[in-house]
Scaffold this motif. Structure first.
Motif, short mmCIF file in Angstrom:
data_model
loop_
_atom_site.label_atom_id
_atom_site.label_comp_id
_atom_site.label_asym_id
_atom_site.label_seq_id
_atom_site.Cartn_x
_atom_site.Cartn_y
_atom_site.Cartn_z
N GLY A 189 5.92 14.86 -6.37
CA GLY A 189 5.21 14.98 -7.82
C GLY A 189 5.90 14.18 -8.76
N ASP A 190 6.70 13.01 -8.42
CA ASP A 190 7.30 12.14 -9.21
C ASP A 190 6.54 10.82 -9.42
OD1 ASP A 190 7.78 10.79 -7.04
OD2 ASP A 190 10.06 10.87 -7.32
N HIS A 191 5.34 10.64 -9.04
CA HIS A 191 4.32 9.56 -9.17
C HIS A 191 4.92 8.43 -8.37
CE1 HIS A 191 2.12 12.09 -11.67
NE2 HIS A 191 3.08 12.42 -12.28
N ARG A 192 5.84 8.51 -7.40
CA ARG A 192 6.46 7.54 -6.61
C ARG A 192 6.44 7.76 -5.15
NH1 ARG A 192 6.39 2.77 -8.35
NH2 ARG A 192 7.89 2.29 -6.54
N PRO A 193 5.99 6.91 -4.27
CA PRO A 193 5.76 7.03 -3.00
C PRO A 193 7.46 7.57 -2.20
CG PRO A 193 5.85 4.78 -3.19
CD PRO A 193 5.90 5.34 -4.63
N ASP A 194 7.06 8.55 -1.42
CA ASP A 194 8.16 9.11 -0.57
C ASP A 194 8.15 8.73 0.64
OD1 ASP A 194 9.65 10.69 -2.73
OD2 ASP A 194 7.83 12.14 -2.56
N ILE A 195 9.21 8.85 1.54
CA ILE A 195 9.17 8.38 3.04
C ILE A 195 8.81 9.78 3.83
CG2 ILE A 195 10.23 7.42 4.85
CD1 ILE A 195 11.74 5.63 3.02
N TRP A 196 7.58 9.76 4.60
CA TRP A 196 7.62 10.74 5.61
C TRP A 196 7.49 10.16 7.09
CZ3 TRP A 196 1.94 13.74 5.86
CH2 TRP A 196 2.08 14.75 6.72
N ALA A 197 8.73 10.42 7.63
CA ALA A 197 8.76 10.02 9.17
C ALA A 197 8.37 11.12 10.09
CB ALA A 197 10.06 9.37 9.23
N PRO A 234 -0.29 -9.02 -3.93
CA PRO A 234 -1.68 -9.22 -4.47
C PRO A 234 -2.79 -8.48 -4.08
CG PRO A 234 -0.50 -10.97 -3.56
CD PRO A 234 0.27 -9.94 -3.11
N TYR A 235 -2.63 -7.40 -3.24
CA TYR A 235 -3.55 -6.50 -2.79
C TYR A 235 -3.38 -5.03 -3.47
CZ TYR A 235 -5.60 -10.02 0.41
OH TYR A 235 -5.92 -11.24 0.79
N ALA A 236 -2.14 -5.04 -4.39
CA ALA A 236 -1.92 -3.70 -5.04
C ALA A 236 -2.10 -2.57 -4.31
CB ALA A 236 -3.42 -3.42 -6.01
N ILE A 237 -1.13 -2.61 -2.99
CA ILE A 237 -0.80 -1.59 -2.16
C ILE A 237 0.11 -0.38 -3.11
CG2 ILE A 237 0.43 -0.88 -0.06
CD1 ILE A 237 -2.07 -2.84 0.33
N GLY A 238 -0.37 0.68 -2.76
CA GLY A 238 0.18 1.90 -3.85
C GLY A 238 -0.58 2.04 -5.00
N ALA A 239 -1.85 1.65 -5.25
CA ALA A 239 -2.53 1.87 -6.28
C ALA A 239 -3.10 3.22 -6.15
CB ALA A 239 -3.55 0.68 -6.67
N GLN A 240 -3.70 3.94 -7.21
CA GLN A 240 -4.20 5.15 -7.27
C GLN A 240 -5.59 4.97 -8.04
OE1 GLN A 240 -2.87 7.90 -5.60
NE2 GLN A 240 -1.35 6.54 -5.06
N LEU A 241 -6.50 5.33 -7.34
CA LEU A 241 -8.10 5.41 -8.02
C LEU A 241 -8.49 6.41 -8.28
CD1 LEU A 241 -7.42 2.49 -5.90
CD2 LEU A 241 -9.80 2.05 -6.82
N GLU A 242 -9.29 6.64 -9.19
CA GLU A 242 -9.89 7.87 -9.46
C GLU A 242 -11.37 7.46 -10.04
OE1 GLU A 242 -8.37 10.07 -12.59
OE2 GLU A 242 -6.66 11.09 -11.34
N LEU A 243 -12.41 7.86 -9.29
CA LEU A 243 -14.02 7.83 -9.66
C LEU A 243 -14.40 8.99 -10.59
CD1 LEU A 243 -16.56 5.82 -9.78
CD2 LEU A 243 -17.00 6.84 -7.38
N ARG A 285 -10.50 10.86 -5.80
CA ARG A 285 -9.40 10.24 -5.56
C ARG A 285 -9.02 9.45 -4.33
NH1 ARG A 285 -9.64 14.81 -8.35
NH2 ARG A 285 -8.90 14.80 -10.65
N ARG A 286 -8.62 8.37 -4.47
CA ARG A 286 -8.30 7.37 -3.36
C ARG A 286 -7.03 6.53 -3.61
NH1 ARG A 286 -11.82 10.20 -2.02
NH2 ARG A 286 -14.06 9.86 -0.96
N ASP A 287 -6.11 6.16 -2.54
CA ASP A 287 -5.16 5.31 -2.77
C ASP A 287 -5.21 3.93 -1.91
OD1 ASP A 287 -4.59 7.41 -0.53
OD2 ASP A 287 -2.48 6.45 -0.45
N VAL A 288 -4.65 2.96 -2.28
CA VAL A 288 -4.50 1.84 -1.59
C VAL A 288 -3.13 1.82 -0.63
CG1 VAL A 288 -4.67 -0.77 -1.65
CG2 VAL A 288 -5.74 0.67 -3.37
N ARG A 289 -3.40 1.70 0.74
CA ARG A 289 -2.24 2.07 1.51
C ARG A 289 -1.99 1.03 2.78
NH1 ARG A 289 -4.23 7.56 4.37
NH2 ARG A 289 -4.53 8.31 2.07
N ALA A 290 -0.87 0.92 3.28
CA ALA A 290 -0.40 0.26 4.37
C ALA A 290 0.11 0.99 5.30
CB ALA A 290 -0.04 -1.31 4.04
N SER A 291 0.08 2.22 5.56
CA SER A 291 0.90 3.34 6.15
C SER A 291 -0.10 4.28 6.57
CB SER A 291 1.96 3.74 5.31
OG SER A 291 1.46 4.55 4.25
N GLY A 292 0.53 5.16 7.44
CA GLY A 292 -0.08 6.56 8.01
C GLY A 292 -0.83 6.22 9.11
N GLY A 293 -1.52 7.28 9.84
CA GLY A 293 -2.36 7.00 10.98
C GLY A 293 -1.49 6.88 12.11
#
Length: 555
Positions: free
Chosen positions: A248-256, A483-492, A500-508
């Motif tokens: 909840g600190d609004h920064r990405p943590d590492i989940w391995a 340039p692709y704003a990885i880590g951005a948070q979007l709310e519609l 809510r969605r987030d731009v990511r290059a991790s997970g899966g």
């Protein structure tokens, strides 16, 4: 509509894009704002294509891309298969596909429209994971692979024009099985987290001391001179890495996420040091993949990890499973939080999570690999798809072809803290899926599904579900190193709730999702506002976006 005419149609739509606000342009570097400061954007709005069909199901399209068919006998660890990435590699508006393979070189499928693709062999190395991210911030998406052997991470720089040049990532030296990209220290550049799969490496390495010195979970901080490595843990069995805010600190943590007895690990950045957290009361035993999203549109992120647990507990099926379950019997102390089942985490006390997989009806989905959330039916709620199957001579020698054949599992999100099975969607394939992503391949506002199967052809499941609408969003931040704003948070914000969605290059599982964001919503929902929280905390607001459009939002 044919492929050529469809491409011309898309080109005309892009050319007719409407500039709505702001004056940002290529080469513009904005000063770093304070968190929450408003920044202007330019917006190009493009109408999405009208769906070709409405069959209320998914239609399978065979890609003819094989993986593992050259290997006579699949054993454990080879059975892990490979991943797939979806990304617009040439900036033509269409999402391309990249397949890693364990018995031949990687392959790019350039999207030509109408579900037609042009193949391009990329390299000859056998690969596990394929990650897609603009590593050096030049505006083009690069590719990085982990391999089945003892090679370092393979990096291919996107030179443009369909050319990928094999290069190096200076300072990236540890063995890796899974990768994740994100700006973890807030300096604007993408950092890298890698995790090794030591059990597999022990099959290839004879020098155990060398193995200890070259493996683990590693954080690589990117600088102008390259990457600086910080090993967070020496032992690892990492199949998936999520970069997501867990405290909840609004920064990405590492989940391995780790296989076998190795526990899942979570680190948070405390000042300049990474601090180990223990936020989970329960975790999967053999965590195959991690995923996250706001399932109930209540502002709370939910976390999902896939494991192996039979969804069919009939006498016949349990007779198939029991010999293997005996071999894989859990041997750990009573205080160990691991269970051999899927885990769906919901927020509990601050910084803590509690599993409610049983309540959501997703605790057992089979021998599960990749799992992804996405609004497949465009009703405003995230759905879940899980791919299944296992092939291993040393585990399933009591079965024909040593293969456990199971159906993939599709679940419809209800927004009521539960999922409903959705067999009517036609996604119950039995082709032993491994890597999987969701992407709108024909720009009709519907998420299609791409699976890299093992010992079978890769497939696309074209989404022909009926009803619902969509808004898709591409973020661009020219002049930055992200340039692709990885880590951005979007709310519609809609009349039916906030999505809510987030731009990511991790997970899966060994795969990479596209940077393009997809929102689905009911036909009668009114779109009020799109809010973008950029990776540096700045905010942009777009009033009343139009449904059935693709927005390119440029800062």
């Amino acid at each position: 509509m044919g492929a050529r005419s469809w491409l011309l149609y898309v080109a005309r739509l892009w050319a007719a894009g409407l500039l709505l606000a702001g004056c940002s342009g290529a080469g513009y570097i904005a000063p770093t704002p304070t968190a929450g400061a408003q920044v202007e954007v330019s917006i190009q709005s493009t109408a999405l294509a009208q769906p070709d069909a409405c069959e209320n199901r998914f239609v399978e399209r065979d890609l003819g891309v094989s993986n593992g068919v050259r290997i006579r006998e699949i054993t454990t660890y080879l059975s892990n298969g490979s991943g797939v990435a979806a990304a617009d590699l040439n900036e033509d508006g269409l999402t391309d596909l990249v397949f890693a393979r364990i018995d031949r070189g990687a392959l790019i499928l350039w999207n030509q429209g109408d579900f037609t693709f042009k193949e391009q062999d990329l390299h000859g190395e056998f690969a596990r994971m394929v990650s897609a991210a603009d590593v050096d911030g030049d505006g083009r998406i690069d590719l990085a692979f982990t391999t089945t052997g003892l090679q370092d991470v393979l990096y291919y720089h996107n030179e443009g024009g369909g050319v990928f040049k094999k290069s190096s990532l200076p300072g990236v030296t540890y063995r890796a099985h899974a990768l994740a990209w994100g700006d973890l220290n807030g300096d604007g550049m993408l950092d890298l987290v890698s995790g090794s799969y030591n059990t597999d490496l022990r099959q290839h390495m004879t020098d155990m001391e060398a193995l200890k010195q070259s493996t683990g979970i590693v954080y690589y901080e990117q600088s102008a001179a390259g990457f600086v490595a910080q090993r967070l843990q020496q032992e690892a069995e990492t199949l998936s890495i999520g970069l997501v805010d867990l405290n909840g600190d609004h920064r990405p943590d590492i989940w391995a996420a780790n296989d076998f007895l190795a526990h899942d690990r979570v680190w948070t950045l405390d000042g300049a040091a990474w601090k180990l957290l223990q936020p989970f009361g329960q975790t999967s035993y053999s965590t195959m993949s991690v995923e996250w999203g706001d399932l109930n549109n209540n502002g709370q992120t939910n976390l999902f990890s896939s494991d192996m647990a039979p969804y069919d507990i009939s006498t016949y099926n349990m007779a198939i499973w029991l010999p293997v379950m005996d071999k894989l019997e859990e041997r750990h102390d009573p205080a160990d939080p691991q269970i051999m089942a899927n885990v769906l985490q919901v927020p509990a006390a601050p910084g803590k999570w509690a599993s409610q997989a049983d309540r959501y009806s997703v605790a057992a989905t089979g021998w599960s690999w990749s799992s992804r959330f996405g609004d497949l039916d465009n009703d405003g709620f995230l759905d879940l798809y899980v791919v299944n199957g296992m092939i291993a001579k040393n585990l399933f020698d009591h079965l024909p072809n040593y293969e456990l054949i199971e159906e993939n599992q599709a679940f419809r999100g209800t927004g009521q803290r539960r999922f409903m099975r959705a067999p009517q969607w036609g996604l119950n394939a039995t082709a032993s899926g491994r890597g999987m992503v969701m992407a709108d391949l024909n720009l009709d506002g519907k998420l299609d599904i791409i699976i890299n199967n093992l010992r079978a052809s890769a497939v696309i499941y074209e989404n022909q579900l009926c009803g619902g609408e969509a808004l898709e969003v591409d973020l661009r931040w020219p002049g930055s190193k992200n340039p692709y704003a990885i880590g951005a948070q979007l709310e519609l914000h809609t009349s039916a709730g906030v999505l809510r969605r987030d731009v990511r290059a991790s997970g899966g599982y060994l795969s990479t999702d596209p940077a393009r964001i997809h929102f689905g919503f009911a036909l009668d929902a009114q779109l009020l506002e799109l809010v973008v929280r950029w990776p540096d905390g700045a905010l942009s607001r777009i009033s009343a976006p139009q449904a059935h459009t693709l927005l390119q939002v440029t800062r």
